[in-house]
Write an enzyme that holds these catalytic residues in place. Structure first.
Site, short mmCIF file in Angstrom:
data_model
loop_
_atom_site.label_atom_id
_atom_site.label_comp_id
_atom_site.label_asym_id
_atom_site.label_seq_id
_atom_site.Cartn_x
_atom_site.Cartn_y
_atom_site.Cartn_z
CB VAL A 113 -0.96 0.00 1.21
CG1 VAL A 113 -0.24 0.46 2.47
CG2 VAL A 113 -2.19 0.87 0.94
CB SER A 114 4.08 1.98 1.57
OG SER A 114 5.22 2.78 1.44
#
Length: 227
Positions: free
Chosen positions: A13-14
């Site tokens: 997600v990063s």
């Protein structure tokens, strides 16, 4: 000279984790190191550390868009923002994807090429092609595109739902927290038995200095670093 062990704790997600991931993968055969990929859950780290996502601050969010665009170009990584970053990062999240990657790591006993390839494909889905990473069909597609067989993907999807894999992801996340993690990517360099911890995808020059290696930029060999 003994090889240095470098652990990369990350969550797909990063987007900054993707940048750090690609650079470290490019340095596998440049630095005298053993790279260990450690899929973990960013949400757990943020909650435990009391940190807040930078995008929740409007000015930081605006800066991040520009920053990521510049870094993607500089590092030659095809990062593109999803149409609704808030939905992707905060509403859908990455828990199912990180359990899937944890299962890939458990299935792959020798090395981490599967983990590398599947992680990259999941990042491509979310941060390049604006595709889903939550549904089983999406993760199955990512696994197949990364080179896994249909039978392996089916087994890994089943594993990802099991309690041992859920516990393994929690354990890896707790290991990151033990290094005082407050976000990802978290890079832990083990040199002479002592851990040296670095946060972010913009500390490679300092990291190289601290571990006695040479920083050659984000593309140490432009002939082979293109995705």
């Amino acid at each position: 000279m003994s090889r240095k062990v470098i652990e990369l704790f990350y969550d797909v997600v990063s987007p900054y984790s993707w940048l750090g991931f690609e650079v470290l993968c490019r340095y596998r055969n440049v630095w005298n190191m053993e790279l260990k990929l450690r899929p973990a859950f960013l949400g757990g780290v943020m909650q435990e550390s009391g940190n807040k996502p930078p995008a929740m601050v409007p000015n930081k969010g605006l800066y991040m868009v520009q920053d990521l665009n510049r870094l993607a170009s500089f590092m030659n990584i095809p990062l593109r923002h999803p149409s609704d970053p808030f939905e992707v990062m905060f509403q859908k999240g990455s828990l199912s994807a990180m359990r899937f990657l944890t299962a890939v790591a458990e299935k792959e006993k020798d090395g981490d090429r599967w983990v590398e390839n599947v992680s990259r494909e999941v990042w491509m889905r979310i941060w390049s092609r604006d595709e889903d990473i939550c549904e089983p069909a999406s993760l199955s597609e990512a696994g197949l595109k990364a080179g896994l067989s249909p039978s392996d993907v089916e087994e890994i999807l089943a594993m990802a739902k099991s309690q041992p894999i859920k516990d393994k992801l929690k354990q890896t996340t707790k290991e990151a927290i033990k290094y005082d993690a407050f976000g990802f990517p978290l890079i832990v360099c083990h040199v002479d038995g002592k851990p040296k911890v670095f946060f972010g995808s913009d500390r490679f020059e300092l990291m190289a200095y601290c571990i006695g290696e040479m920083w050659l930029g984000p593309q140490p060999d432009k002939r082979t670093s293109n995705l």
